[in-house]
Structures are given as structure tokens and as C-alpha cells.
Design an enzyme around this catalytic site. Structure first.
Site, mmCIF file in Angstrom:
data_model
loop_
_atom_site.group_PDB
_atom_site.id
_atom_site.type_symbol
_atom_site.label_atom_id
_atom_site.label_comp_id
_atom_site.label_asym_id
_atom_site.label_seq_id
_atom_site.Cartn_x
_atom_site.Cartn_y
_atom_site.Cartn_z
ATOM 1 N N ASP A 1 -7.526 -11.663 9.779
ATOM 2 C CA ASP A 1 -8.538 -10.842 9.136
ATOM 3 C C ASP A 1 -7.772 -9.738 8.378
ATOM 4 O OD1 ASP A 1 -11.199 -9.583 8.831
ATOM 5 O OD2 ASP A 1 -10.314 -8.038 10.105
ATOM 6 N N ASP B 1 -10.671 -7.821 14.166
ATOM 7 C CA ASP B 1 -11.080 -6.544 14.763
ATOM 8 C C ASP B 1 -12.596 -6.452 14.943
ATOM 9 O OD1 ASP B 1 -11.390 -6.349 11.878
ATOM 10 O OD2 ASP B 1 -11.949 -4.258 12.257
ATOM 11 N N ASP C 1 -9.441 -6.200 6.800
ATOM 12 C CA ASP C 1 -9.917 -4.822 7.012
ATOM 13 C C ASP C 1 -9.973 -4.472 8.488
ATOM 14 O OD1 ASP C 1 -10.808 -3.668 4.305
ATOM 15 O OD2 ASP C 1 -11.625 -5.700 4.266
HETATM 16 O O1 LIG Z 1 -12.644 -7.302 8.038
HETATM 17 P P1 LIG Z 1 -12.613 -8.107 6.798
HETATM 18 O O2 LIG Z 1 -11.234 -8.213 6.196
HETATM 19 O O3 LIG Z 1 -13.290 -9.453 6.938
HETATM 20 O O4 LIG Z 1 -13.455 -7.296 5.668
HETATM 21 C C1 LIG Z 1 -14.825 -7.116 5.790
HETATM 22 C C2 LIG Z 1 -15.332 -5.909 5.033
HETATM 23 O O5 LIG Z 1 -14.725 -5.792 3.793
HETATM 24 C C3 LIG Z 1 -15.155 -4.637 5.799
HETATM 25 O O6 LIG Z 1 -15.835 -4.642 7.017
HETATM 26 MG MG LIG Z 2 -11.903 -6.770 9.923
#
Ligand SMILES: O=P(O)(O)OC[C@H](O)CO
Ligand SMILES: [Mg+2]
Length: 240
Positions: free
Chosen positions: A20, A185, A22
Site C-alpha cells: 500500500d 495500514d 498512503d
Molecule cells: O492507502 P492508499 O495508498 O491505498 O491510498 C488511499 C488514499 O489515497 C488515502 O487514504
Molecule cells: Mg494506506
């Protein structure tokens, strides 16, 4: 903390890793939190971690709908207008994105050991480019990146679309989902990985309610604490 039965299922057999982005590789969740606190303050409301838990990891419009509906402001602010309102603030913040502890070490280690790695993120391409602009060299070690606006990602996390597309794009296709390890996360991301039939290590923000830790195969407090050999991956050779 970990779920021993589930850990055993994947232990020793991991061949591919999906990250992942963010809140996992990049310390960007704080930007969303900051901006959403500012917007809700305008309505004399507080942004809390139960709402944060529902939004994080999702595609922008999906998170936006949850935000306006759950906070009770949808009569005054549409999901689309919320995205417009937060955009200028986010555009200033994203280029300052910093790596999470242990992210660089783990990415470089897996790369050097020839473990295929990629990213599956809910974020769309324009935001991805802003967030990663200071980290191009490190992110170039990824075999590929699947973003939230990818045509194959019909539904965002917790749907498995992003992780399944990510697994399909490794060059040694087909990849067995049971041999894939995902790092996440967000509660929605952990569910997405499990919906894709993959193993998942969760690195949750300590402010997330502990109930969100039930689904992951392993919980660690930081990427710094990850032990590759527990998953059949080559161990770190440094002593950190
Ligand atoms: O956590 P990610 O990388 O899937 O990103 C999701 C959004 O941009 C932020 O929560
Ligand atoms: Mg994330």
C-alpha cells in the site's frame, strides 16, 4: 500481535510483495486528517478516528461520500464539492510527503534480493505524482504501480480489484495469491487483501481502534519491526 493460524498459512512461501502507499510507505494520511479537520471545523464538527478509519485507503470519491454522509453535512456539502474544497490544500501538502520509518530499508532490501515488489494504492495518478516527487528513485524500484484510477480497479478497497490487478502484472504471471504478502495500514486495505486471498501484514496508526486489528495475519507497529524471514523472505543482513 498476530493471528498465529493465519500467519502459518503464508509463512515460508511468500514469493511476491505488494505495498500500500498512503500511511504505509508515505506519511501522507496526516495530510488528509489535517484538511478534513479544517473542513469539519467550518461546520462546528470534529473529525475523529472512527470516521478516519472508514475513509482511509479508499478511492477519493468513495471516501468523500463517507465523509459528508457520516459527518452529517451532506445537505450543505456534496462529496464532489468536498473534493474540490480540499484539493488546493492537498496540492500544497503532498509534495512535502516523507517516507514512513523502515520503508526505504525494506523496499531496497527486497529489490536487492530480487523479490518482485509493486504498489497497489487507492490514490489516483495526479496525487500519486505529487506525493512521490521527492522519492522517484526509491519508487522506481517497484515492478509496477496500480493506482485508484486504473481501468482495472472498478471498485476501491475493500474490494480486491487493486490487489488482484497488481498480482496479475508481475511478469511471472500467474502469481498464486497465497504466496503474495501485502503491507497495509488501513482497515479497508486489509480487507481488500484478504478478499484477494492474500496474506497481509498491518501497520496500523496507534490511534485506530484495536478492533481493526482482527483481520490481518500479522500486526507490527512499524515497518522497522518487520522480520522477512518469518515469511520465508531473505533476512536483513544489517543489525537494525
Ligand atoms: O492507502 P492508499 O495508498 O491505498 O491510498 C488511499 C488514499 O489515497 C488515502 O487514504
Ligand atoms: Mg494506506
Amino acid at each position: 500481535m498476530s493471528n498465529p493460524a493465519a500467519v502459518t498459512a503464508g509463512r515460508g512461501s511468500i514469493t511476491h510483495v505488494i505495498f500500500d502507499m498512503d500511511g504505509l510507505l508515505l506519511d501522507t494520511e496526516k495530510f488528509y486528517t489535517e484538511v478534513q479537520e479544517i473542513i469539519l471545523a467550518r461546520f462546528n464538527k470534529k473529525f475523529d478516528w472512527s470516521l478516519k478509519a472508514k475513509m482511509m485507503g479508499r478511492k477519493a470519491i468513495e471516501a468523500a461520500r463517507i465523509f459528508v454522509e457520516e459527518s452529517g453535512i451532506s445537505d450543505s456539502l456534496s462529496a464532489e464539492d468536498f473534493l474540490v474544497e480540499r484539493e488546493s490544500m492537498l496540492q500544497d501538502l503532498f509534495p512535502t510527503s516523507e517516507l514512513m520509518p523502515g520503508a526505504s530499508r525494506l523496499i531496497k532490501h527486497l529489490h536487492v534480493k530480487n523479490i518482485p515488489i509493486c504498489i497497489a494504492t487507492g490514490t489516483h495518478t495526479r496525487h500519486y505524482d505529487l506525493k512521490t516527487q521527492r522519492h522517484r528513485e526509491l519508487f522506481s524500484l517497484m515492478h509496477h504501480v496500480v493506482r485508484g484510477d486504473d481501468p482495472e480497479v472498478k471498485q476501491g478497497k475493500p474490494a480486491p480489484d487493486g490487489f488482484l490487478a497488481a498480482a496479475r502484472r508481475f511478469k511471472d504471471d500467474p502469481v498464486d495469491s497465497q504466496k503474495v504478502l501485502v503491507f497495509e495500514d488501513a482497515p479497508s486495505g486489509v480487507l481488500a487483501a484478504k478478499n484477494a486471498g492474500m496474506n497481509v501484514v498491518m501497520v496500523p496508526d496507534p490511534r485506530l481502534d484495536i478492533s481493526h486489528q482482527d483481520v490481518a495475519d500479522q500486526i507490527i507497529t512499524s515497518l522497522v519491526d518487520f522480520k522477512p524471514e518469518e515469511w520465508g523472505l531473505p533476512p536483513f543482513e544489517d543489525s537494525n
